[in-house]
Enzyme design. Structure first.
Site, PDB file in Angstrom:
ATOM      1  N   SER A   1      42.546  17.102 135.256  1.00  0.00           N
ATOM      2  CA  SER A   1      42.611  15.894 136.018  1.00  0.00           C
ATOM      3  C   SER A   1      42.424  16.218 137.482  1.00  0.00           C
ATOM      4  O   SER A   1      41.468  15.575 138.262  1.00  0.00           O
ATOM      5  CB  SER A   1      43.629  15.058 135.909  1.00  0.00           C
TER       6      SER A   1
ATOM      7  N   GLY B   1      50.957   6.995 117.592  1.00  0.00           N
ATOM      8  CA  GLY B   1      51.718   7.424 118.760  1.00  0.00           C
ATOM      9  C   GLY B   1      51.443   6.641 120.060  1.00  0.00           C
ATOM     10  O   GLY B   1      51.005   5.685 119.952  1.00  0.00           O
ATOM     11  N   GLY B   2      51.471   7.392 121.090  1.00  0.00           N
ATOM     12  CA  GLY B   2      51.253   6.778 122.488  1.00  0.00           C
ATOM     13  C   GLY B   2      49.717   6.310 122.734  1.00  0.00           C
ATOM     14  O   GLY B   2      49.586   5.250 123.086  1.00  0.00           O
ATOM     15  N   ALA B   3      48.771   7.339 122.645  1.00  0.00           N
ATOM     16  CA  ALA B   3      47.483   7.053 122.499  1.00  0.00           C
ATOM     17  C   ALA B   3      47.151   6.007 121.590  1.00  0.00           C
ATOM     18  O   ALA B   3      46.308   5.058 122.032  1.00  0.00           O
ATOM     19  CB  ALA B   3      46.599   8.252 122.351  1.00  0.00           C
TER      20      ALA B   3
ATOM     21  N   ARG C   1      50.570   9.033 109.382  1.00  0.00           N
ATOM     22  CA  ARG C   1      51.442   9.989 108.508  1.00  0.00           C
ATOM     23  C   ARG C   1      52.738   9.420 108.087  1.00  0.00           C
ATOM     24  O   ARG C   1      53.029   9.449 106.952  1.00  0.00           O
ATOM     25  CB  ARG C   1      51.506  11.300 109.234  1.00  0.00           C
ATOM     26  N   THR C   2      53.357   8.967 109.159  1.00  0.00           N
ATOM     27  CA  THR C   2      54.605   8.094 108.791  1.00  0.00           C
ATOM     28  C   THR C   2      54.236   6.696 108.753  1.00  0.00           C
ATOM     29  O   THR C   2      54.003   6.163 109.767  1.00  0.00           O
ATOM     30  CB  THR C   2      55.856   8.391 109.939  1.00  0.00           C
TER      31      THR C   2
ATOM     32  N   GLY D   1      46.828   7.424 113.322  1.00  0.00           N
ATOM     33  CA  GLY D   1      47.721   7.609 114.076  1.00  0.00           C
ATOM     34  C   GLY D   1      48.603   6.420 114.927  1.00  0.00           C
ATOM     35  O   GLY D   1      47.922   5.333 114.931  1.00  0.00           O
TER      36      GLY D   1
ATOM     37  N   LYS E   1      55.364   8.931 130.568  1.00  0.00           N
ATOM     38  CA  LYS E   1      54.528   7.591 130.652  1.00  0.00           C
ATOM     39  C   LYS E   1      55.494   6.427 130.338  1.00  0.00           C
ATOM     40  O   LYS E   1      55.191   5.446 130.872  1.00  0.00           O
ATOM     41  CB  LYS E   1      53.477   7.779 129.482  1.00  0.00           C
TER      42      LYS E   1
ATOM     43  N   ASP F   1      44.386   4.336 129.747  1.00  0.00           N
ATOM     44  CA  ASP F   1      44.014   4.746 128.331  1.00  0.00           C
ATOM     45  C   ASP F   1      43.216   3.547 127.749  1.00  0.00           C
ATOM     46  O   ASP F   1      42.365   4.085 126.833  1.00  0.00           O
ATOM     47  CB  ASP F   1      45.156   5.107 127.680  1.00  0.00           C
TER      48      ASP F   1
HETATM   49  P1  NAP Z   1      51.759  11.365 120.060  1.00  0.00           P
HETATM   50  O1  NAP Z   1      52.436   9.991 120.766  1.00  0.00           O
HETATM   51  O2  NAP Z   1      52.533  12.555 119.886  1.00  0.00           O
HETATM   52  O3  NAP Z   1      51.256  10.931 118.549  1.00  0.00           O
HETATM   53  C1  NAP Z   1      50.737  11.529 117.755  1.00  0.00           C
HETATM   54  C2  NAP Z   1      50.333  10.711 116.527  1.00  0.00           C
HETATM   55  O4  NAP Z   1      49.520  11.686 115.636  1.00  0.00           O
HETATM   56  C3  NAP Z   1      51.645  10.417 115.561  1.00  0.00           C
HETATM   57  O5  NAP Z   1      51.050   9.010 115.114  1.00  0.00           O
HETATM   58  C4  NAP Z   1      51.459  11.488 114.620  1.00  0.00           C
HETATM   59  O6  NAP Z   1      52.192  10.998 113.418  1.00  0.00           O
HETATM   60  C5  NAP Z   1      50.191  11.734 114.188  1.00  0.00           C
HETATM   61  N1  NAP Z   1      50.201  13.174 113.815  1.00  0.00           N
HETATM   62  C6  NAP Z   1      50.665  14.139 114.551  1.00  0.00           C
HETATM   63  N2  NAP Z   1      50.447  15.433 113.814  1.00  0.00           N
HETATM   64  C7  NAP Z   1      49.685  14.966 112.701  1.00  0.00           C
HETATM   65  C8  NAP Z   1      49.106  15.723 111.452  1.00  0.00           C
HETATM   66  N3  NAP Z   1      49.322  16.641 111.259  1.00  0.00           N
HETATM   67  N4  NAP Z   1      48.715  15.045 110.706  1.00  0.00           N
HETATM   68  C9  NAP Z   1      48.628  13.389 110.727  1.00  0.00           C
HETATM   69  N5  NAP Z   1      48.929  12.720 111.656  1.00  0.00           N
HETATM   70  C10 NAP Z   1      49.609  13.465 112.745  1.00  0.00           C
HETATM   71  O7  NAP Z   1      50.550  11.891 120.847  1.00  0.00           O
HETATM   72  P2  NAP Z   1      49.571  10.993 121.827  1.00  0.00           P
HETATM   73  O8  NAP Z   1      49.933  11.104 123.127  1.00  0.00           O
HETATM   74  O9  NAP Z   1      49.135   9.751 120.935  1.00  0.00           O
HETATM   75  O10 NAP Z   1      48.194  11.814 121.753  1.00  0.00           O
HETATM   76  C11 NAP Z   1      47.573  11.846 120.566  1.00  0.00           C
HETATM   77  C12 NAP Z   1      46.051  12.852 120.805  1.00  0.00           C
HETATM   78  O11 NAP Z   1      45.407  12.146 121.695  1.00  0.00           O
HETATM   79  C13 NAP Z   1      46.436  14.064 121.428  1.00  0.00           C
HETATM   80  O12 NAP Z   1      45.465  14.975 120.731  1.00  0.00           O
HETATM   81  C14 NAP Z   1      46.033  13.823 122.783  1.00  0.00           C
HETATM   82  O13 NAP Z   1      45.467  14.979 123.336  1.00  0.00           O
HETATM   83  C15 NAP Z   1      44.863  12.921 122.417  1.00  0.00           C
HETATM   84  N6  NAP Z   1      44.610  12.086 123.739  1.00  0.00           N
HETATM   85  C16 NAP Z   1      43.468  12.170 124.369  1.00  0.00           C
HETATM   86  C17 NAP Z   1      43.041  11.465 125.435  1.00  0.00           C
HETATM   87  C18 NAP Z   1      41.570  11.343 126.086  1.00  0.00           C
HETATM   88  O14 NAP Z   1      41.680  11.129 127.017  1.00  0.00           O
HETATM   89  N7  NAP Z   1      40.730  11.896 125.254  1.00  0.00           N
HETATM   90  C19 NAP Z   1      44.102  10.433 126.103  1.00  0.00           C
HETATM   91  C20 NAP Z   1      45.336  10.456 125.414  1.00  0.00           C
HETATM   92  C21 NAP Z   1      45.615  11.429 124.257  1.00  0.00           C
HETATM   93  P3  NAP Z   1      53.772  10.732 113.092  1.00  0.00           P
HETATM   94  O15 NAP Z   1      54.053   9.454 113.609  1.00  0.00           O
HETATM   95  O16 NAP Z   1      54.070  10.829 111.704  1.00  0.00           O
HETATM   96  O17 NAP Z   1      54.404  11.862 113.932  1.00  0.00           O
END
Ligand code: NAP
Length: 526
Positions: free
Chosen positions: A273, A382-384, A404-405, A380, A320, A357
């Site tokens: 950033s 999660g937060g994103a 996954r969950t 997925g 966040k 986002d």
């Molecule tokens: P997060 O809140 O930790 O959520 C991760 C999600 O991925 C959860 O649903 C988790 O499932 C799932 N997951 C994690 N490991 C896994 C695996 N090995 N197999 C299957 N599912 C899996 O993370 P987040 O903040 O949402 O970010 C997720 C990704 O998006 C990251 O790689 C981040 O770098 C990317 N991102 C990119 C941008 C961009 O600008 N391009 C912006 C934001 C985020 P469970 O519920 O089962 O744990």
């Protein structure tokens, strides 16, 4: 032996005022294992700054480099050298006695170094005659005396440290502490503001949390600030390279009108950033700078937002959600998502929250299709994923969530008016878009693909992961002849929206994308 009566030593005429006009604002600290290495590094950094700190204590024989230093300073009258022979007690490598330190510094002065740095501990330990002799020798060569204080553990008692130094009436007062919080930077900047009226002050806080002080201390009134020659040649914890100070933060162009922005997180060191936003600020002639802020708590962040002050903040993990209670207002989507990635400080000093986002996901898709009625699978929960799902549903897309969950997918889908799916049903389904929001495929993760090849049934595949730029999922999609969107496009679009919120101007998206891609390519090659 402590000598508190040193304050009564006759002051010598201070050459600092004359020197000051020649000093650049960036002092590059240079060390080397041999005199040859030290001097090679000095010559290498001269294009970046002509103010150099020679860490003579990095040499087994500190005086061994002085003949070459003499030659350099005779040839290059524009170069100003600070000779430092820091003893081990002061955080350096010199194991010799105080007398030996004084002798080396005198020799450095005689070799042409215009400033010598004496630690406060050494100054206080010296006897009156020892100190008088030392100062007379400096007087003879017209060398300025800098007395320095270092605290390698914390930022505390800075005022007392400055007073201890000022008792010796040196030409320069240098106070260096270690930042344990972002707020510690405020203490350093205040010290500089208070003392710069009566002394020539240098002040920084070491450590990753101390970056604010390194970049902003000249604006607070410091005579100069410090930088490292190169990343592998730092001489103090948290030191930034000269190139980063000049190119990334443009610290020398920061003035009282410069708006300060931050990207906060923990960890934050690898965030792209600052590069993206500082490039955009420069491109659009916005007088602003973005700094990476490693915060340990939301309270710490709020303190610097209020007291530095910050004009806005890009918020990353883990803050966040934590910032939400402190917002005066937020847009309705941010409230529903329950996560804020962008703060703007209003003219009233209050904080306003946004979630860009959402734009990061929607804008790339809207450039390629009308979202209303489109079947979109989000992998997925999660937060994103939350930002994506709420945003897509609001645009009228039919959104499916698989995770996954599974229970998490069910709960999120219910809240966002989307539908949850079980992974085993995917092979039989068809979508317009599949959006990966899991870290699968990210450099350093074990699992490369978030779904199997026969489950990749869509016209377009969008992967939020941007490191590597071409993820295993995107490779597979391309091999199947599908259209793709990489995570960089999302990163740039969420950043572009932040830029618009902070500046009111359209963002230079192409330039932002160009520098981010270049940086990722360099990282991949490293
Ligand atoms: P997060 O809140 O930790 O959520 C991760 C999600 O991925 C959860 O649903 C988790 O499932 C799932 N997951 C994690 N490991 C896994 C695996 N090995 N197999 C299957 N599912 C899996 O993370 P987040 O903040 O949402 O970010 C997720 C990704 O998006 C990251 O790689 C981040 O770098 C990317 N991102 C990119 C941008 C961009 O600008 N391009 C912006 C934001 C985020 P469970 O519920 O089962 O744990």
């Amino acid at each position: 032996m402590a000598n508190s009566s040193s304050a009564t030593v006759d002051p010598v005429p201070a050459p600092a005022s004359a020197l000051r006009v020649r000093l650049g604002k960036l002092c590059i600290a240079v060390q080397g294992a041999t005199p040859g290495e030290l001097m090679d590094r000095v010559y290498a950094v001269l294009p970046d700054s002509r103010l150099i700190e020679l860490r003579l204590d990095s040499l087994a024989k500190p005086a061994a480099a002085l003949p070459q230093v003499r030659k350099l300073l005779a040839e290059r009258r524009d170069v100003v050298a600070i000779a430092t022979c820091r003893r081990k007690a002061g955080g350096g490598q010199f194991a010799g006695s105080l007398a030996a330190e004084l002798e080396i510094l005198e020799k450095a002065a005689e070799a042409g170094c215009q400033i010598v740095d004496l630690e406060i501990e050494s100054a206080e330990q010296a006897t009156r005659p020892q100190l008088a002799r030392f100062r007379a020798a400096l007087h003879e060569t017209g060398t300025a005396l800098l007395v320095s204080f270092h605290d390698f553990t914390r930022t505390k008692g800075l005022e007392q440290a400055a007073e201890r130094i000022e008792a010796f009436e040196p030409d320069f007062v240098k106070v260096v502490s270690t930042a344990r919080s972002l707020a510690d930077n405020l203490a350093v900047l205040k010290l500089i503001e208070d003392h710069s009226l009566r002394s020539h002050v240098v002040g920084i806080a070491m450590g990753e949390e101390g970056l604010i002080s390194r970049v902003l201390s000249p604006r607070a009134g410091a005579i100069f600030t410090f930088a490292a020659a190169a990343e592998e040649a730092t001489t103090a914890p948290g030191q930034v390279t000269a190139r980063a100070m000049l190119d990334l933060y443009r610290f020398d162009q920061i003035d009282p009108a410069t708006r300060i922005f931050g990207v906060v997180g923990n960890p934050i060191g690898h965030s792209l950033s600052p590069l993206m936003h500082n490039t955009a600020f420069r491109r659009e002639n916005v007088n602003a700078v973005m700094l990476p802020l490693k915060a340990k708590s939301v309270d710490d962040l709020l303190t610097v937002i209020r007291d530095l002050p910050l004009g806005g903040v890009a918020v990353t993990m883990p803050f966040k959600q934590e910032v939400l209670p402190f917002l005066a207002n937020m847009d309705s989507l941010t409230a529903r998502i329950g996560a804020c990635n962008t703060l703007r400080t209003g003219a009233d000093g209050k904080l306003y929250g946004f979630n860009t986002d959402v734009a990061g996901v929607l804008r790339p898709l809207e450039r390629r299709m009308h979202l209303k009625g489109k079947r979109i699978l989000v992998i997925g929960a999660g937060g994103a994923a939350r930002a994506a799902i709420f945003g897509l549903v609001e645009q009228g897309a039919e959104v499916f969530v698989v995770n996954r969950t599974h229970e998490t997918a069910v709960a999120l889908a219910r809240k966002a008016h989307a539908k949850s799916l079980k992974q085993e049903t995917l092979a039989k389904q068809k979508f317009d878009v599949i959006l990966n929001t899991t870290p699968c495929g990210m450099a350093g993760t074990k699992q490369a693909l978030p779904l199997k090849e026969n489950e990749l049934n869509a016209s377009l595949v969008f992967d939020m992961v941007y490191n590597p730029m071409e993820t295993p999922l995107l490779k597979l999609a391309k091999a199947k002849g599908l259209a793709t969107i990489g995570g960089i496009e999302m990163f740039v679009q969420q950043g572009a929206r932040q830029f618009e919120i902070w500046t009111g101007k359209p963002a230079p998206e192409q330039e932002m994308a160009r520098v981010v891609e270049l940086a990722l390519r360099k990282r991949a090659e490293a």
